[in-house]
Scaffold this active site. Structure first.
Site, PDB file in Angstrom:
ATOM      1  CG  PHE A  15      -1.730   1.289   1.351  1.00 29.39           C
ATOM      2  CD1 PHE A  15      -2.600   1.665   0.343  1.00 29.39           C
ATOM      3  CD2 PHE A  15      -1.622   2.099   2.473  1.00 29.39           C
ATOM      4  CE1 PHE A  15      -3.353   2.833   0.445  1.00 29.39           C
ATOM      5  CE2 PHE A  15      -2.375   3.261   2.589  1.00 29.39           C
ATOM      6  CZ  PHE A  15      -3.240   3.631   1.572  1.00 29.39           C
ATOM      7  N   GLY A  16       0.669   2.096  -0.987  1.00 26.81           N
ATOM      8  CA  GLY A  16       1.381   3.367  -1.084  1.00 26.81           C
ATOM      9  C   GLY A  16       0.459   4.526  -0.788  1.00 26.81           C
ATOM     10  CE1 TYR A  17       2.269   7.314   4.467  1.00 25.78           C
ATOM     11  CE2 TYR A  17       2.236   4.925   4.224  1.00 25.78           C
ATOM     12  CZ  TYR A  17       2.772   6.063   4.792  1.00 25.78           C
ATOM     13  OH  TYR A  17       3.807   5.962   5.683  1.00 25.78           O
ATOM     14  N   GLY A  18       2.024   7.775  -0.082  1.00 26.42           N
ATOM     15  CA  GLY A  18       2.842   8.960  -0.326  1.00 26.42           C
ATOM     16  C   GLY A  18       3.387   8.907  -1.737  1.00 26.42           C
ATOM     17  CB  SER A  19       6.796   9.348  -3.103  1.00 22.85           C
ATOM     18  OG  SER A  19       7.476   8.348  -2.378  1.00 22.85           O
ATOM     19  CD  GLU A 103       8.964   4.284   0.568  1.00 22.20           C
ATOM     20  OE1 GLU A 103       8.604   5.002   1.518  1.00 22.20           O
ATOM     21  OE2 GLU A 103       8.903   4.651  -0.620  1.00 22.20           O
TER      22      GLU A 103
END
Length: 228
Positions: A15-19, A103
């Protein structure tokens, strides 16, 4: 949610919530917009810029913890929107190594249910979170102070403001409901700061131009003397 290990012989979802929304990991074969619940997204993590003037990136705060804090953005949506990527089993080890480099500075691995926007079944997704215990966690700041910090911070990854504005654009592109008020408010403040800086620069340039204009003189000899 405690960290857990990943079986390198099995696929996993990230799950990606930023870049990660606009800079996806390598070797994914499926990308799904959607959201998680139980968290709040905030620009409370140092990660970009320089050691002397680190920029800010987003992290997820457990909502139960966030509710104990005094946040100047004191309301937030129930859903944190982002994108889930499926990594097939043969590529898991390679992608995990890439993500740990990209990350892991201040971030730890967690798992959370991910809800696809198309209503398909819930997915167990891996997510990198900068928890309050890590050294890069900053915590609440006045929005204008935070925007000013983002606007002026520049590091190896580029201007911090580019990260913020790219995140705003990426979130708006996921769904009609995927915008983030915290992100959008900071982006608006940064754009206003940029306009102010540009206006000040224009005024300074114009002031210099006016100051350097030849003054009117009363005779040809005086004019020639001024131009020498």
């Amino acid at each position: 949610m405690p960290a857990a290990s990943v079986d390198s012989d099995a696929e996993f979802w990230l799950f990606g919530y930023g870049s990660l929304i606009w800079k996806p990991p390598p070797h994914y074969d499926k990308r799904i917009p959607g959201f998680v619940t139980g968290y709040v997204r905030r620009f409370w993590q140092d990660h970009r810029g320089t050691p002397e003037a680190p920029g800010r990136v987003v992290t997820l705060i457990e909502r139960s913890f966030w509710e104990t804090l005094t946040d100047h953005h004191d309301s937030t949506a129930d859903k944190v929107w982002g994108t889930a990527y499926r990594i097939e089993a043969p590529r898991v080890a390679e992608v995990r190594e890439y993500l740990d480099i990209r990350e892991i500075n201040g971030y730890t691995i967690h798992y959370t249910p991910f809800y696809p926007s198309d209503g398909s079944p819930t997915i167990k997704a891996l997510v990198y979170i900068g928890t309050p215990e890590n050294d890069q966690f900053v915590g609440p700041q006045p929005p204008q102070q935070l925007a000013e910090h983002i606007q002026k911070s520049i590091g190896p990854s580029g201007p911090n403001k580019d990260y913020l504005l790219s995140l705003e654009e990426a979130l708006d592109g996921l769904s009609p409901d995927s915008g983030d008020d915290h992100v959008k408010d900071l982006a608006t403040r940064v754009r206003n700061l940029e306009k102010e800086a540009s206006g000040a620069e224009d005024r300074a340039v114009n002031g210099i131009a006016v100051a350097n204009e030849p003054k009117k003189v009363g005779s040809r000899d005086e004019q020639e003397e001024m131009e020498k």
